[in-house]
Design an enzyme around this catalytic site. Structure first.
Site, short mmCIF file in Angstrom:
data_model
loop_
_atom_site.label_atom_id
_atom_site.label_comp_id
_atom_site.label_asym_id
_atom_site.label_seq_id
_atom_site.Cartn_x
_atom_site.Cartn_y
_atom_site.Cartn_z
CG HIS A 52 -2.99 -5.53 -7.97
ND1 HIS A 52 -2.78 -4.27 -7.45
CD2 HIS A 52 -3.93 -6.10 -7.19
CE1 HIS A 52 -3.56 -4.08 -6.39
NE2 HIS A 52 -4.27 -5.19 -6.21
CG HIS B 206 -2.11 -0.93 0.99
ND1 HIS B 206 -2.99 -1.26 2.01
CD2 HIS B 206 -2.55 -1.62 -0.10
CE1 HIS B 206 -3.90 -2.10 1.55
NE2 HIS B 206 -3.65 -2.33 0.28
#
Length: 408
Positions: free
Chosen positions: A380, A246
């Site tokens: 992703h 993150h």
């Protein structure tokens, strides 16, 4: 631009990922793929996967793949008319069985963000009914998720009473920033960009306050709860500590927010000018090879010590995306070296076959399914393969549309 060999490998992976993802088609959306690309029936149809895959197929459509044209239209129709859309609350359920039977569980802002992302990307791709879905998704954001006082989104609501859970999470807000940037790309409505900037500014302040380590969990008043789930450090959704991936993902988003705000003449927190490079370097310092083995560890505590050592493929992908973005915004070509290292590690450990990225590895780089089983979606990895080809725009779809930089 990365080295020629890495770029060519990324281009090949782009098409292979789309080919693998096409197997996710189900009657009511897109399903969770197992290790060999079959739909995992026990998982049913997840909203976040259906939104992500619809977004990915919108990107494929923009790259000229005729199969993706049909698939993105299917995703839009199912999100509008399928059982994932709950007529009682005018919101979206988090999951249904393959036959359309609703699964129990709360309504989640995290999942909802991918409905907005899918609709915005499809609108940029010119897909029928995408505007209808985007309007509905933004109305639900306004009604159920956006907290104007905090300038953030709440995390979850009870499906029956619509009562708001007191938990607040950075993860849902991170993906809502991506969704709002995509909505801004599709509409040029300044409100979406202003909200993305508000969320990002608040997160930036939290990162600086906590020595460049991102707090993931907060209470209802947005006070960081650093010990949240300390007794459950490997929780799949809300693990204790901070996810290194993150830090990388926020670094990229901060650059996108800053570039978009600068172009639009909209204010943003000045921390966004310097923080992305600091977060990236912190991720390398405390995440990459922190336990003596290459690869990014999953979580660390707020002293920088590794908590969960396992490697997740999505974290490596966000490392690629962050490095590509920072290379472009800073002009520092040293990021190319990092990208080549990430690409080599992915080839050796993550990419089982073309387009098939293992989701999770143990500390000896062996495939495991402790937190995530199979190869659920391609989101992703697909974005990581594309971002280095594109200018820095609010969304990947806009980058493809404006540059025409589809891989060969």
């Amino acid at each position: 631009m990365t080295t020629l060999m890495t770029r060519q490998a990324f281009d090949a992976q782009t098409w292979s990922l789309l080919a693998f993802g096409k197997g996710s088609h189900t009657e009511h959306g897109f399903g969770w793929l197992d290790d060999v690309g079959n739909i995992d029936a026990e998982r049913g149809v997840q909203l976040w996967i259906t939104g992500r895959m619809t977004h990915c197929f919108a990107l494929g459509h923009l790259m000229g793949d005729p199969d993706c044209t049909v698939l993105v239209a299917h995703g839009i129709d199912r999100l509008l008319d399928g059982p994932l859309r709950d007529t009682a609350t005018a919101a979206w359920l988090s999951a249904v069985d393959l036959d359309g039977t609703p699964q129990p569980g709360a309504l989640l802002a995290y999942d909802h963000s991918f409905v907005i992302l899918a609709a915005a990307s499809a609108l940029l791709a010119g897909v029928p009914r995408a505007q209808e879905l985007l309007d509905a998704a933004l109305e639900t954001l306004e009604r159920l998720w956006w907290d104007e006082e905090a300038g953030m989104v709440v995390d979850s609501r009870d499906r029956n009473s619509l009562a708001v859970d007191p938990y607040r999470g950075a993860n849902a807000n991170m993906h809502m920033v991506e969704a709002l940037l995509a909505a801004y790309s599709a509409t040029r409505e300044p409100l979406h960009l202003r909200r993305a900037a508000r969320i990002t500014g608040r997160i930036a302040q939290e990162v600086v306050t906590h020595s460049f380590r991102l707090p993931e969990h907060f209470d209802a008043s947005w006070n960081a709860v650093l010990n949240y789930n300390r007794d459950r450090p490997t929780d799949a959704v809300r693990p204790y500590g901070s996810k290194v991936g993150h830090w990388l993902e926020w670094a990229r988003l901060m650059v996108q927010v800053r570039v978009a705000c600068t172009a639009a003449g909209i204010g943003y927190d000045p921390l966004l000018d310097s923080l992305p490079t600091g977060m990236y370097r912190k991720a390398l310092q405390e995440g990459w090879g922190a336990d003596g083995e290459q690869g990014f560890v999953y979580t660390v505590d707020f002293s920088g010590h590794t908590v969960v050592h396992e490697r997740m493929s999505w974290v490596l992908c966000e490392g690629i995306s962050a490095a590509e973005t920072l290379r472009q915004i800073t002009g520092d070509n040293s990021y190319e070296h990092d990208i080549d290292i990430y690409a080599a590690w992915a080839r050796e450990h993550l990419i089982e076959d073309p387009g098939q990225w293992r989701g999770e590895l143990d500390t000896d780089d062996r495939p495991i399914s402790a937190k995530w089983s199979g190869k659920p979606d391609i989101y992703h990895a697909l974005q990581a393969m594309l971002i280095g080809r594109l200018p820095i725009t609010p969304s990947v779809a806009e980058g493809l549309l404006t540059s025409g930089a589809a891989p060969a």
